[in-house]
Each structure stands twice: as structure tokens, then as C-alpha cells.
Scaffold this motif. Structure first.
Motif, PDB file in Angstrom:
ATOM      1  N   ASP A 109       0.860  -1.172   0.000  1.00  0.00           N
ATOM      2  CA  ASP A 109       0.000   0.000   0.000  1.00  0.00           C
ATOM      3  C   ASP A 109       0.904   1.232   0.000  1.00  0.00           C
ATOM      4  N   LEU A 110       0.336   2.396   0.180  1.00  0.00           N
ATOM      5  CA  LEU A 110       1.136   3.628   0.145  1.00  0.00           C
ATOM      6  C   LEU A 110       2.234   3.634   1.201  1.00  0.00           C
ATOM      7  N   ASP A 111       1.950   3.063   2.369  1.00  0.00           N
ATOM      8  CA  ASP A 111       2.930   3.054   3.455  1.00  0.00           C
ATOM      9  C   ASP A 111       4.078   2.080   3.214  1.00  0.00           C
ATOM     10  N   THR A 112       3.820   1.005   2.471  1.00  0.00           N
ATOM     11  CA  THR A 112       4.816  -0.065   2.342  1.00  0.00           C
ATOM     12  C   THR A 112       5.352  -0.251   0.921  1.00  0.00           C
ATOM     13  N   ASN A 113       4.936   0.583  -0.005  1.00  0.00           N
ATOM     14  CA  ASN A 113       5.360   0.419  -1.402  1.00  0.00           C
ATOM     15  C   ASN A 113       6.884   0.435  -1.547  1.00  0.00           C
ATOM     16  N   GLU A 114       7.530   1.377  -0.913  1.00  0.00           N
ATOM     17  CA  GLU A 114       8.989   1.485  -0.999  1.00  0.00           C
ATOM     18  C   GLU A 114       9.666   0.247  -0.392  1.00  0.00           C
ATOM     19  N   ILE A 115       9.101  -0.268   0.675  1.00  0.00           N
ATOM     20  CA  ILE A 115       9.625  -1.480   1.311  1.00  0.00           C
ATOM     21  C   ILE A 115       9.518  -2.655   0.344  1.00  0.00           C
ATOM     22  N   GLY A 116       8.364  -2.798  -0.294  1.00  0.00           N
ATOM     23  CA  GLY A 116       8.171  -3.875  -1.263  1.00  0.00           C
ATOM     24  C   GLY A 116       9.187  -3.822  -2.382  1.00  0.00           C
ATOM     25  N   TRP A 117       9.437  -2.636  -2.922  1.00  0.00           N
ATOM     26  CA  TRP A 117      10.425  -2.500  -4.006  1.00  0.00           C
ATOM     27  C   TRP A 117      11.828  -2.848  -3.520  1.00  0.00           C
TER      28      TRP A 117
END
Length: 157
Positions: free
Chosen positions: A11-19
Motif C-alpha cells: 500500500d502507500l505506506d509499504t510500497n517502498e519497502i516492497g520494491w
């Protein structure tokens, strides 16, 4: 056995973490492929990165399950989609992080935390090994540690 570590939904909060995690997961998945005995041919472990999808009791959405066949056929309502091959003897479960803790970490420390919780979650394989035809869960867990160390991560046992 083929291994798939995934952080597909964010989601918006975790998108950078996922990438950040996807290339690490891809590399580690390939390193963990091998023969561990038993009947399991595929092991899929999903990291839940959408907090709102979590169950009300705070546990992961998918407890360990073992399926003899997972169909790659799209639902009949999805016209034009290609069929994928069917997978056989698939073990699958998801892992839910502590979102408060995860989101408080600097991005450079997220991978170490996530690899640690994934390793801890593989304890479920120890209790399921007889159902998996003698799958060597101990060997898989040791290799998980070894391959994480080879990638520069320290896993606590």
C-alpha cells in the motif's frame, strides 16, 4: 523444490519497502531451490505488506496449507487471460510483520528485520514435515540461514 518469497501486494505506506525487498527475495528464492526430500515441489512464502488486509486477531491471513494441485487456469470471467501451468504439491503460507515496528525502521534496516521474521515463520515447516512426506525442514532452515549470511545478513536462531 522451487521457492518463492514474495512481497507482491503493498500500500502507500509499504510500497517502498516492497520494491526494496523484491530483488533480495528473488535472489534468496533462487539460492534456496533444491532437494529437501518429501513430496513438496513448491514453497511459497508471502510477506503481507497491506496492514488493512490483516485478520482482526493480528495473525497472518494464510496459515500453512499444502495443496496437491494449484490451477493456473484463469477464472471463466477473465476472458483473454492466458492460462499458466498448474503447480503440484505446493506449500504456502503468509507472514505478517509488526507494522508499527516495520514502518519505524529506516529503509536500510527493513531487509534484516523481514528476513528474520521469515526465518522464524519457517518453524511451521518443522511441525508439517511428516505431512510433506519427510520434507527435511531442518535442512531448509539451515540453508536459509547460510544463504542469508552469504547475502550479508545475520539471522538469529
Amino acid at each position: 523444490m522451487k521457492v518463492g518469497l514474495n512481497a507482491n501486494a503493498t500500500d502507500l505506506d509499504t510500497n517502498e519497502i516492497g520494491w526494496k525487498l523484491r530483488p533480495i527475495f528473488k535472489d534468496l528464492s533462487e539460492r534456496l531451490e533444491g532437494d529437501y526430500g518429501g513430496v513438496i515441489e513448491h514453497l511459497w512464502i508471502d510477506l503481507e505488506l497491506v496492514e488493512s488486509w490483516s485478520k482482526k486477531d493480528g495473525t497472518a491471513r494464510h496459515r500453512f496449507r499444502f495443496q496437491k494441485r494449484v490451477s493456473g487456469s484463469p477464472p471463466s470471467t477473465c476472458k483473454g487471460m492466458r492460462s499458466l501451468p498448474d503447480w503440484h504439491n505446493v506449500g504456502h503460507f503468509s507472514v505478517r510483520p509488526d507494522f508499527s515496528f516495520l514502518l519505524s525502521l529506516p529503509l536500510e534496516n527493513v531487509d534484516s528485520y523481514v528476513l528474520q521474521i521469515l526465518y522464524t515463520a519457517t518453524e511451521v515447516l518443522l511441525s508439517k514435515k511428516s505431512r510433506l512426506g519427510g520434507f527435511n525442514a531442518e535442512q531448509f532452515r539451515k540453508r536459509f540461514i547460510t544463504e542469508c549470511q552469504a547475502l550479508g545478513y545475520q539471522i538469529d536462531t
